[in-house]
Scaffold this active site. Structure first.
Site, PDB file in Angstrom:
ATOM      1  N   CYS A  89      -7.220  13.866 -20.843  1.00 56.93           N
ATOM      2  CA  CYS A  89      -6.049  14.632 -21.315  1.00 56.93           C
ATOM      3  C   CYS A  89      -4.984  13.682 -21.865  1.00 56.93           C
ATOM      4  O   CYS A  89      -4.822  12.556 -21.385  1.00 56.93           O
ATOM      5  CB  CYS A  89      -5.482  15.438 -20.152  1.00 56.93           C
ATOM      6  SG  CYS A  89      -3.994  16.344 -20.573  1.00 56.93           S
ATOM      7  N   GLN A 131       0.845  -1.201   0.000  1.00 59.54           N
ATOM      8  CA  GLN A 131       0.000   0.000   0.000  1.00 59.54           C
ATOM      9  C   GLN A 131       0.877   1.245   0.000  1.00 59.54           C
ATOM     10  O   GLN A 131       0.379   2.363  -0.120  1.00 59.54           O
ATOM     11  CB  GLN A 131      -0.882   0.015   1.253  1.00 59.54           C
ATOM     12  CG  GLN A 131      -1.835  -1.152   1.322  1.00 59.54           C
ATOM     13  CD  GLN A 131      -2.403  -1.297   2.732  1.00 59.54           C
ATOM     14  OE1 GLN A 131      -3.419  -0.695   3.073  1.00 59.54           O
ATOM     15  NE2 GLN A 131      -1.745  -2.085   3.557  1.00 59.54           N
ATOM     16  N   ASN A 132       2.182   1.037   0.161  1.00 57.20           N
ATOM     17  CA  ASN A 132       3.087   2.183   0.258  1.00 57.20           C
ATOM     18  C   ASN A 132       3.342   2.779  -1.122  1.00 57.20           C
ATOM     19  O   ASN A 132       3.445   2.067  -2.113  1.00 57.20           O
ATOM     20  CB  ASN A 132       4.405   1.768   0.912  1.00 57.20           C
ATOM     21  CG  ASN A 132       4.178   1.259   2.324  1.00 57.20           C
ATOM     22  OD1 ASN A 132       3.119   1.504   2.902  1.00 57.20           O
ATOM     23  ND2 ASN A 132       5.142   0.555   2.879  1.00 57.20           N
ATOM     24  N   SER A 144      -2.377  -1.177   9.297  1.00 59.95           N
ATOM     25  CA  SER A 144      -3.438  -1.149  10.312  1.00 59.95           C
ATOM     26  C   SER A 144      -4.657  -1.940   9.852  1.00 59.95           C
ATOM     27  O   SER A 144      -5.551  -2.221  10.653  1.00 59.95           O
ATOM     28  CB  SER A 144      -3.840   0.295  10.603  1.00 59.95           C
ATOM     29  OG  SER A 144      -4.314   0.898   9.417  1.00 59.95           O
ATOM     30  N   CYS A 173      -1.829  21.442 -15.570  1.00 59.72           N
ATOM     31  CA  CYS A 173      -1.415  20.686 -16.746  1.00 59.72           C
ATOM     32  C   CYS A 173      -1.060  21.635 -17.903  1.00 59.72           C
ATOM     33  O   CYS A 173      -1.863  22.524 -18.231  1.00 59.72           O
ATOM     34  CB  CYS A 173      -2.557  19.754 -17.157  1.00 59.72           C
ATOM     35  SG  CYS A 173      -2.174  18.837 -18.660  1.00 59.72           S
ATOM     36  N   CYS A 225      -2.022  14.140 -15.045  1.00 60.44           N
ATOM     37  CA  CYS A 225      -3.093  15.131 -15.126  1.00 60.44           C
ATOM     38  C   CYS A 225      -4.353  14.568 -14.465  1.00 60.44           C
ATOM     39  O   CYS A 225      -4.663  13.379 -14.596  1.00 60.44           O
ATOM     40  CB  CYS A 225      -3.379  15.478 -16.582  1.00 60.44           C
ATOM     41  SG  CYS A 225      -4.669  16.723 -16.752  1.00 60.44           S
ATOM     42  N   HIS A 245      -1.556   1.340  -4.244  1.00 63.62           N
ATOM     43  CA  HIS A 245      -1.986   2.742  -4.155  1.00 63.62           C
ATOM     44  C   HIS A 245      -1.164   3.669  -5.047  1.00 63.62           C
ATOM     45  O   HIS A 245      -1.175   4.876  -4.848  1.00 63.62           O
ATOM     46  CB  HIS A 245      -1.930   3.219  -2.696  1.00 63.62           C
ATOM     47  CG  HIS A 245      -2.941   2.534  -1.819  1.00 63.62           C
ATOM     48  ND1 HIS A 245      -2.880   2.518  -0.443  1.00 63.62           N
ATOM     49  CD2 HIS A 245      -4.055   1.818  -2.144  1.00 63.62           C
ATOM     50  CE1 HIS A 245      -3.906   1.828   0.032  1.00 63.62           C
ATOM     51  NE2 HIS A 245      -4.632   1.390  -0.976  1.00 63.62           N
ATOM     52  N   GLY A 258       2.971  -4.449   9.035  1.00 62.24           N
ATOM     53  CA  GLY A 258       2.984  -3.002   9.236  1.00 62.24           C
ATOM     54  C   GLY A 258       1.824  -2.274   8.600  1.00 62.24           C
ATOM     55  O   GLY A 258       1.979  -1.160   8.112  1.00 62.24           O
ATOM     56  N   CYS A 316      -3.921  20.926 -20.776  1.00 62.74           N
ATOM     57  CA  CYS A 316      -5.361  21.213 -20.651  1.00 62.74           C
ATOM     58  C   CYS A 316      -5.705  22.123 -19.470  1.00 62.74           C
ATOM     59  O   CYS A 316      -6.879  22.402 -19.241  1.00 62.74           O
ATOM     60  CB  CYS A 316      -6.143  19.905 -20.545  1.00 62.74           C
ATOM     61  SG  CYS A 316      -5.966  19.097 -18.954  1.00 62.74           S
TER      62      CYS A 316
HETATM   63  P1  OAD Z   1      -1.353   2.879   8.796  1.00 66.93           P
HETATM   64  O1  OAD Z   1      -0.662   4.147   9.198  1.00 66.93           O
HETATM   65  O2  OAD Z   1      -2.835   2.842   8.853  1.00 66.93           O
HETATM   66  O3  OAD Z   1      -0.819   1.687   9.705  1.00 66.93           O
HETATM   67  C1  OAD Z   1       0.544   1.506   9.929  1.00 66.93           C
HETATM   68  C2  OAD Z   1       0.683   0.332  10.879  1.00 66.93           C
HETATM   69  O4  OAD Z   1       2.066   0.057  11.038  1.00 66.93           O
HETATM   70  C3  OAD Z   1       0.112   0.583  12.275  1.00 66.93           C
HETATM   71  O5  OAD Z   1      -0.773  -0.496  12.568  1.00 66.93           O
HETATM   72  C4  OAD Z   1       1.341   0.558  13.200  1.00 66.93           C
HETATM   73  O6  OAD Z   1       1.067  -0.090  14.425  1.00 66.93           O
HETATM   74  C5  OAD Z   1       2.309  -0.290  12.380  1.00 66.93           C
HETATM   75  N1  OAD Z   1       3.741  -0.017  12.620  1.00 66.93           N
HETATM   76  C6  OAD Z   1       4.353   1.166  12.863  1.00 66.93           C
HETATM   77  N2  OAD Z   1       5.690   1.003  12.946  1.00 66.93           N
HETATM   78  C7  OAD Z   1       5.931  -0.323  12.726  1.00 66.93           C
HETATM   79  C8  OAD Z   1       7.112  -1.132  12.679  1.00 66.93           C
HETATM   80  N3  OAD Z   1       8.317  -0.604  12.850  1.00 66.93           N
HETATM   81  N4  OAD Z   1       6.960  -2.462  12.455  1.00 66.93           N
HETATM   82  C9  OAD Z   1       5.728  -3.011  12.287  1.00 66.93           C
HETATM   83  N5  OAD Z   1       4.581  -2.292  12.316  1.00 66.93           N
HETATM   84  C10 OAD Z   1       4.676  -0.975  12.539  1.00 66.93           C
HETATM   85  O7  OAD Z   1      -0.792   2.514   7.341  1.00 66.93           O
HETATM   86  P2  OAD Z   1      -1.434   1.587   6.217  1.00 66.93           P
HETATM   87  O8  OAD Z   1      -2.134   0.424   6.801  1.00 66.93           O
HETATM   88  O9  OAD Z   1      -0.351   1.361   5.237  1.00 66.93           O
HETATM   89  O10 OAD Z   1      -3.018   5.453   1.304  1.00 66.93           O
HETATM   90  O11 OAD Z   1      -2.475   2.598   5.609  1.00 66.93           O
HETATM   91  C11 OAD Z   1      -3.200   2.241   4.452  1.00 66.93           C
HETATM   92  C12 OAD Z   1      -3.390   3.448   3.561  1.00 66.93           C
HETATM   93  O12 OAD Z   1      -3.938   4.535   4.292  1.00 66.93           O
HETATM   94  C13 OAD Z   1      -2.097   4.022   2.997  1.00 66.93           C
HETATM   95  O13 OAD Z   1      -1.624   3.318   1.880  1.00 66.93           O
HETATM   96  C14 OAD Z   1      -2.475   5.432   2.633  1.00 66.93           C
HETATM   97  C15 OAD Z   1      -3.539   5.768   3.655  1.00 66.93           C
HETATM   98  O14 OAD Z   1      -4.666   6.265   3.089  1.00 66.93           O
HETATM   99  C16 OAD Z   1      -2.382   6.230   0.375  1.00 66.93           C
HETATM  100  O15 OAD Z   1      -1.365   6.828   0.564  1.00 66.93           O
HETATM  101  C17 OAD Z   1      -3.002   6.305  -0.965  1.00 66.93           C
END
Ligand code: OAD
Length: 243
Positions: free
Chosen positions: A128, A97-98, A188, A146, A123, A115, A186, A149
């Site tokens: 476009c 998701q990163n 949530s 842009c 754009c 993501h 890592g 456009c």
């Molecule tokens: P979150 O910020 O929701 O969750 C990050 C998780 O990582 C949390 O549950 C923390 O407990 C855990 N964490 C932190 N440090 C850690 C470590 N050193 N080792 C293991 N776990 C650790 O992030 P995502 O689940 O990635 O979308 O969030 C999903 C999406 O929400 C992202 O991709 C983003 C946002 O909207 C976009 O950027 C498009």
């Protein structure tokens, strides 16, 4: 807990912002999360492109500056080494998701960026002709327009209110069909469709593992095992990888 990877043929890994925490990047939720600073679902919503495109850049632009110096950490390298260690009869898919590109920088090959990527700009107007292009300018002073456009330009990422592109969704589903080992690391588990993936893996009969600093709340019954701690410490140890 040690895992003998040679026992598995269809390995699927899902990562989230916690994997990049040790590289100095903010997570979205939890301690030091971006969420504490911004109403992320409001500010990161696709509708801001229409009324306040500068807010999208204020939210995601700083990551471009941070990535000028941020480096992959042991969690990224362990996953890259794990992939390299596999035999030809083993499939490996890293769904992230990163948007930071650090998995690829560490050497991971089969990566699905669910993501999108912060490293490209496109754009906002789907009609476009402007091609998506590499861009690491944070555009913090002024939201760019842009040249073709004059619609707003935007980072090539999936915003709130948007869906994951069909081609990526298909690749994800295919990887999970025969999955026998699934790890969510890592994340949530609060953003869909990523949060659903463990259910498909469980349905396919995979061993399902959750690795995070904190326990999953509320717990998801599709995960059979949970290991709490830092991904950058757990992963090298779990797979016996010396970095
Ligand atoms: P979150 O910020 O929701 O969750 C990050 C998780 O990582 C949390 O549950 C923390 O407990 C855990 N964490 C932190 N440090 C850690 C470590 N050193 N080792 C293991 N776990 C650790 O992030 P995502 O689940 O990635 O979308 O969030 C999903 C999406 O929400 C992202 O991709 C983003 C946002 O909207 C976009 O950027 C498009």
């Amino acid at each position: 807990m040690k895992i003998d990877i040679s026992q598995y043929k269809h390995i699927v890994i899902l990562t989230g912002a916690g994997v990049s925490a040790a590289s100095g990047l903010h997570t979205y939720r939890g301690q030091n999360g971006l969420w504490e600073k911004y109403e992320i679902e409001e500010q990161g919503h696709v509708d801001r492109l229409t009324d306040h495109p500068e807010k999208i850049w204020q939210l995601f632009g700083p990551l471009r500056n941070e990535l000028e110096t941020a480096q992959p950490n042991a969690a990224h390298y362990a996953l890259a080494e794990l992939e390299k260690s596999l035999g030809t009869s083993q499939a490996f898919t890293l769904i992230t998701q990163n948007i930071d590109g650090l998995h690829q920088q560490a050497g991971s090959k089969n990566v699905i960026e669910l993501h999108g990527t912060i490293h490209q700009t496109k754009c906002a107007n789907p009609d476009c002709d402007l091609k998506t292009y590499p861009d690491n300018n944070a555009h913090l002073n002024k939201a760019p327009s842009c040249p073709e456009c004059s619609h707003p330009l935007r980072p090539d990422i999936v915003l709130f209110g948007e869906i994951v592109p069909d081609n990526k969704d298909l690749l994800v589903r295919l990887s999970l069909r025969q999955c026998d080992l699934f790890l969510a690391i890592g994340t949530s588990g609060s953003v869909y469709p990523a949060a659903h993936l463990v259910r498909f893996a469980d349905y396919a009969g995979a061993r399902t593992i959750y690795i995070n600093l904190d326990p999953m709340l509320p717990p998801n019954a599709a995960f059979a095992e949970e290991y709490l701690g830092k991904a950058e410490e757990i992963l090298p140890d779990m797979f016996g990888i010396t970095l």
